[in-house]
Design a protein around this motif. Structure first.
Motif, PDB file in Angstrom:
ATOM      1  N   TRP A  90      63.269  52.236  37.305  1.00 51.14           N
ATOM      2  CA  TRP A  90      62.135  51.596  36.973  1.00 51.14           C
ATOM      3  C   TRP A  90      61.336  52.033  35.628  1.00 51.14           C
ATOM      4  O   TRP A  90      60.837  51.185  35.038  1.00 51.14           O
ATOM      5  CB  TRP A  90      60.983  52.023  38.127  1.00 51.14           C
ATOM      6  N   TRP A 117      58.701  49.602  47.243  1.00 51.26           N
ATOM      7  CA  TRP A 117      58.515  49.489  45.780  1.00 51.26           C
ATOM      8  C   TRP A 117      57.652  48.301  45.338  1.00 51.26           C
ATOM      9  O   TRP A 117      57.060  48.134  44.353  1.00 51.26           O
ATOM     10  CB  TRP A 117      59.780  49.735  44.903  1.00 51.26           C
ATOM     11  N   ARG A 121      55.795  47.444  42.121  1.00 52.35           N
ATOM     12  CA  ARG A 121      56.612  46.902  41.035  1.00 52.35           C
ATOM     13  C   ARG A 121      56.917  45.235  41.206  1.00 52.35           C
ATOM     14  O   ARG A 121      57.574  45.026  40.213  1.00 52.35           O
ATOM     15  CB  ARG A 121      58.001  47.612  41.137  1.00 52.35           C
ATOM     16  N   GLU A 170      60.611  43.424  36.922  1.00 52.66           N
ATOM     17  CA  GLU A 170      60.813  43.354  38.645  1.00 52.66           C
ATOM     18  C   GLU A 170      62.257  43.392  39.096  1.00 52.66           C
ATOM     19  O   GLU A 170      62.999  43.774  38.216  1.00 52.66           O
ATOM     20  CB  GLU A 170      60.145  42.090  38.988  1.00 52.66           C
TER      21      GLU A 170
END
Length: 285
Positions: A90, A117, A121, A170
């Motif tokens: 990430w 997440w 995210r 993503e």
């Protein structure tokens, strides 16, 4: 069948796994075709049946736990081990391609990652092919579009959405050891024998620079839940599509060897691809 499916979704996990294990052995003993394919795949990978006999029961457990995974939104207990590779991916900001073979509870891999997440995210995008039975198609539509998970069609429009998601930083999720339709893969060695292998995962990485994370979600004994592991590829993915596909096959082999007793050895991994022309064969920018 819909009523039975809903009933199974209400049962405790330990009971589902017990019923599933019995179901797995029943199918193994009754179906000669399935049994032969199971044993051929096991031997192709260099194992004896005694080494992986537990996989017979785990195949049944996978089927029995699906109603719970699809219809109940409260998550089963899932211990997440070594999430650092995901956090580091990430931090690079180029998106993540989550890959998991047909091992353990692969349905839970994306659900657990989304719970961890997606709020921060964004959703994890997955490809979705509706079932032919109307009742099952409705169930699957509900199951696939869960909080933090976005299901897109197995068509060029769906692939484009995956690319856009990766470029937004993503994640997407794929089963790279699933045999794709004709024209959407390459023949590449898998446990020493050529298997028709999807190119989509490699193309997504090559076009977007996304990180690759290998996930495996192992069942604990006696229905006590699951353990989810994450690993990065040992080397960056090659710019050559053929080499990249081979790298991913080798990564799947390594992951399977870490828990061979929960792999779906009965899956027809070496079958010829079905003839189907689809826009998803292309990955357009």
């Amino acid at each position: 069948m819909p009523s039975l499916f809903h009933l199974f979704s209400l049962l405790p996990l330990w009971l589902l796994h017990g019923v599933g294990a019995a179901l797995g052995w029943l199918v193994f003993l009754v179906s000669g075709t399935y049994r032969r394919r199971f044993l051929q795949n096991v031997h192709q990978a260099g194992y004896r049946f005694a080494d992986v006999r537990a996989a017979v029961g785990h195949a049944g457990r996978m089927v029995a736990e699906l109603p719970r995974m699809w219809l109940r939104f409260e998550p089963p207990a899932c211990e997440m081990v070594r999430p650092d590779p995901v956090e580091q991916a990430w931090a690079r900001g180029r998106g993540i391609v989550f890959l998991t073979p047909h091992l353990g509870c692969f349905e839970l891999s994306v659900q657990a990652a989304a719970r961890r997440w997606s709020a921060e995210r964004g959703p994890i995008t997955i490809l979705y092919r509706p079932a032919r039975q109307a009742w099952l198609a409705q169930v699957m539509e509900t199951a696939r579009n869960r909080p933090g998970v976005q299901a897109v069609p197995t068509a060029l429009s769906g692939v484009r959405q995956m690319i856009k998601a990766l470029r937004r930083g993503e994640a997407v999720g794929l089963l790279p050891d699933q045999v794709p339709p004709d024209g959407q893969g390459l023949w590449s060695p898998f446990f020493g024998r050529d298997a028709y292998t999807m190119t989509l995962a490699a193309r997504l990485v090559q076009q977007t620079g996304a990180s690759v994370i290998i996930a495996r979600c192992e069942r604990k004994s006696w229905g006590r839940g699951y353990t989810l592991y994450f690993e990065e590829l040992p080397l960056p993915l090659s710019d050559s599509l053929e080499t990249a596909v081979l790298q991913l096959n080798q990564a799947m082999e390594q992951t399977i060897r870490q828990c061979p007793s929960q792999y779906l050895w009965g899956y027809a991994r070496y079958k010829k691809p079905r003839a189907e022309q689809s826009a998803a064969a292309q990955v357009a920018p």
